[in-house]
Design a protein around this motif. Structure first.
Motif, PDB file in Angstrom:
ATOM      1  N   LEU A 302       0.827  -1.212   0.000  1.00  0.00           N
ATOM      2  CA  LEU A 302       0.000   0.000   0.000  1.00  0.00           C
ATOM      3  C   LEU A 302       0.860   1.260   0.000  1.00  0.00           C
ATOM      4  N   VAL A 303       1.922   1.238   0.815  1.00  0.00           N
ATOM      5  CA  VAL A 303       2.794   2.415   0.876  1.00  0.00           C
ATOM      6  C   VAL A 303       3.456   2.676  -0.468  1.00  0.00           C
ATOM      7  N   GLU A 304       3.876   1.597  -1.145  1.00  0.00           N
ATOM      8  CA  GLU A 304       4.594   1.764  -2.401  1.00  0.00           C
ATOM      9  C   GLU A 304       3.661   2.021  -3.586  1.00  0.00           C
ATOM     10  N   ASN A 305       2.501   1.372  -3.588  1.00  0.00           N
ATOM     11  CA  ASN A 305       1.665   1.394  -4.791  1.00  0.00           C
ATOM     12  C   ASN A 305       0.372   2.175  -4.651  1.00  0.00           C
ATOM     13  N   ALA A 306      -0.053   2.468  -3.406  1.00  0.00           N
ATOM     14  CA  ALA A 306      -1.352   3.122  -3.234  1.00  0.00           C
ATOM     15  C   ALA A 306      -1.450   4.457  -3.977  1.00  0.00           C
ATOM     16  N   PRO A 307      -0.447   5.364  -3.871  1.00  0.00           N
ATOM     17  CA  PRO A 307      -0.585   6.633  -4.599  1.00  0.00           C
ATOM     18  C   PRO A 307      -0.764   6.447  -6.097  1.00  0.00           C
ATOM     19  N   GLN A 308       0.029   5.531  -6.668  1.00  0.00           N
ATOM     20  CA  GLN A 308      -0.079   5.304  -8.107  1.00  0.00           C
ATOM     21  C   GLN A 308      -1.446   4.747  -8.476  1.00  0.00           C
ATOM     22  N   HIS A 309      -1.937   3.766  -7.690  1.00  0.00           N
ATOM     23  CA  HIS A 309      -3.225   3.154  -8.011  1.00  0.00           C
ATOM     24  C   HIS A 309      -4.379   4.121  -7.761  1.00  0.00           C
ATOM     25  N   VAL A 310      -4.247   4.977  -6.739  1.00  0.00           N
ATOM     26  CA  VAL A 310      -5.294   5.974  -6.513  1.00  0.00           C
ATOM     27  C   VAL A 310      -5.370   6.930  -7.694  1.00  0.00           C
TER      28      VAL A 310
END
Length: 569
Positions: A302-310
């Motif tokens: 979540l920390v690594e990918n959440a911003p990109q997926h959001v």
């Protein structure tokens, strides 16, 4: 444990020719010296009554080892390999006899302890030698060509197996000493440290190789066909090394648990890599390790990918909003286009094109949105194509309805709002799709009729034409004034405002029936006024006939009875 250990140890012996010769020879020569010393120390006439069966068996095996060791010095080629295999099997037989002797206490403690010490030296010597050989073989594997690595990996698997057996043998040696009440805390601490170090190295190798296997799987899915063969070979090599490392780790986990090491993380890793469910999962520590690992991985993801997926989800939502606006514009444009008088399209055809234009825009918009989420559309479209063929065979009736719907749209036998008799149903056409037609009956029931049933049957469109003729029949009695009745009927029909002047209405004497004289009354009206004229004229005929004294006869029949005289009978 011993039978299982022995069965695992007996493998093709070609490796011993190049790898294990020096430490095993040293052990066997020491065995030979021990056997000869024991024999010389005890006179035969005094030892014979004191020897037990186990002692005799161990002495016999030691003597065999000494004899085979002497033969090995002069043997060459295949004979040398055969002697080495015999020596290895003899050592396993010796360990089996030692296990029996320790359990039964059938040998004196000094003799047992001396034999166990020899086994301890052998295990330590073999382990050091195998460690060095495995390091050298690892370097060869890393430097070798891909096509040559498979043969080296087979040797690597054998070396790892024999190294694991030395750990099992060392733990068994420590167990024997405890059974003799001669525990060796230093030896146990040394094995515990070595086992812990090896488990750490194996777990690191398993994690690394597992990541490499996933990476090559991703490469294989996205690489061109020309590169797939090399990637598949590399994936096979990584998979074999991963299996070897995982098996070795699982073999040492049981020893680590017996030595008091914390092995929950290793068991968790073995489960995550292999997916095999074992009784270890029932352990609370193992379950907690699995849950902790998954939660940590999820948080890190979540920390690594959440911003990109959001951000991708926001782009996807924006694309859907734009698609909705474009679909609305497309509906309006297509609606205005198909409703022009020059095209002369039916309402059903207009609705069809308007609906399809909107759906086509939505399909394109969703595909673009999914591509922004990182999905590869090529496999999805290919899957849709294959699924379409399968669904086509499975839904043949639905496809026949679809074809019938297209024929109905092309030939336009009816339109929305028409009163029809189709597919065995009377009513008003409410809606039509490519597979079915919705008809609202006169008593306000909704009936969906498959298009194939409508197209394959007679279709009667009651309201297709702009004007219709109302067919009515009225009867008068034979005693009534025929001309007066005709005049009354003409006046009723021509005075009705909804009756058309052209075509002219028809009022004629039609039939001299059994009980009445029948007139046919056939005025022309607009289609929408059909039932109003029918009901108004029928009502007015009854009222005017009553005023004019004209009867409306009902069916009757005269019955004549002829009496027969009894005398004549």
């Amino acid at each position: 444990m011993l039978p299982k250990l022995r069965s695992n140890l007996i493998r093709p012996f070609s490796l011993f020719r190049n790898l294990l010769l020096l430490p095993i020879l040293a052990l066997w020569l020491s065995f030979s010296a021990v056997a000869q010393t024991d024999t010389a120390a005890t006179p035969p006439q005094q030892a014979e009554p004191q020897h037990s069966k186990a002692e005799l068996a161990i002495a016999s095996i030691n003597q065999d080892i000494a004899d085979l060791s002497k033969s090995l010095a002069t043997a060459t080629g295949d004979e040398r390999d055969a002697i080495q295999l015999q020596l290895f099997q003899k050592n396993e037989d010796l360990r089996s006899q030692l296990a029996i002797a320790v359990n039964d206490k059938s040998l004196s403690e000094p003799v047992l302890k001396k034999q166990i010490q020899q086994q301890i030296k052998y295990a330590q010597s073999a382990r050091k030698y195998l460690d060095n050989k495995i390091k050298e073989l690892n370097e060869q594997i890393n430097e070798a060509k891909p096509e040559d690595k498979l043969a080296l990996i087979n040797q690597y698997r054998e070396l790892q197996h024999y190294l694991d057996t030395t750990y099992h043998a060392s733990w068994q040696n420590i167990t024997w000493l405890k059974q003799l009440d001669k525990p060796d805390a230093k030896l146990e601490a040394q094995l515990k440290e070595e086992t812990n170090t090896r488990l750490r190295l194996l777990s690191a190798s398993v994690e690394y190789l597992d990541q490499q296997h996933d990476f090559t799987a991703t490469q294989l899915a996205t690489s061109p066909e020309s590169e797939k063969a090399a990637i598949q070979l590399n994936q096979l090599i990584i998979k074999q090394r991963l299996d070897i490392a995982t098996k070795s780790m699982r073999d040492l986990i049981s020893i680590g648990s017996d030595l008091g090491l914390e092995t929950a993380d290793y068991k968790r890793l073995a489960f995550e890599v292999t997916g095999n469910i074992t009784h270890d999962l029932l352990n609370a520590k193992v379950m907690w390790a699995i849950v902790s690992s998954w939660s940590t991985n999820a948080f890190d993801w979540l920390v690594e990918n959440a911003p990109q997926h959001v951000f991708q989800l926001m782009v996807f939502a924006l694309i859907l909003l734009i698609t909705k606006g474009i679909a609305g514009i497309a509906r309006k444009i297509v609606s205005k286009t198909v409703s022009t008088k020059n095209l002369k399209m039916s309402q059903l055809m207009q609705d069809f094109f308007v609906s399809m234009s909107s759906k086509a825009v939505w399909v394109v918009g969703i595909m673009v949105g999914l591509s922004q989420l990182g999905l590869n559309l090529a496999p999805i479209l290919t899957g849709f194509g294959i699924a379409g063929v399968i669904i086509g065979f499975a839904l043949q009736d639905t496809l026949s309805n679809f074809a019938a719907g297209m024929m109905l749209l092309i030939y336009r036998p009816f339109d929305v709002g028409d009163f029809v008799y189709a597919g065995g149903v009377d009513g008003k056409v409410s809606h039509m799709s490519l597979v079915s037609t919705t008809i609202r009956t006169f008593d306000n029931q909704i009936i969906m009729v498959p298009n194939s049933k409508i197209w394959g049957d007679v279709i009667k469109n009651v309201t297709h034409e702009r004007i219709r003729r109302v067919d009515m029949v009225f009867g008068i009695g034979y005693s009534d004034d025929l001309l007066l009745a005709e005049s009354v009927l003409t006046d009723i029909v021509t005075s009705h405002p909804a009756v058309l002047r052209a075509p002219e209405p028809m009022i004629k004497v039609h039939t001299l029936n059994t009980s009445s004289i029948d007139f046919i009354v056939r005025p022309w009206v607009k289609t929408d006024d059909y039932w109003d004229v029918y009901w108004d004229v029928t009502k007015e005929v009854k009222l005017r006939f009553d005023q004019e004294g004209i009867s409306i006869p009902f069916p009757q029949q005269d019955v004549h009875l002829h009496m027969v005289d009894k005398k004549d009978a």
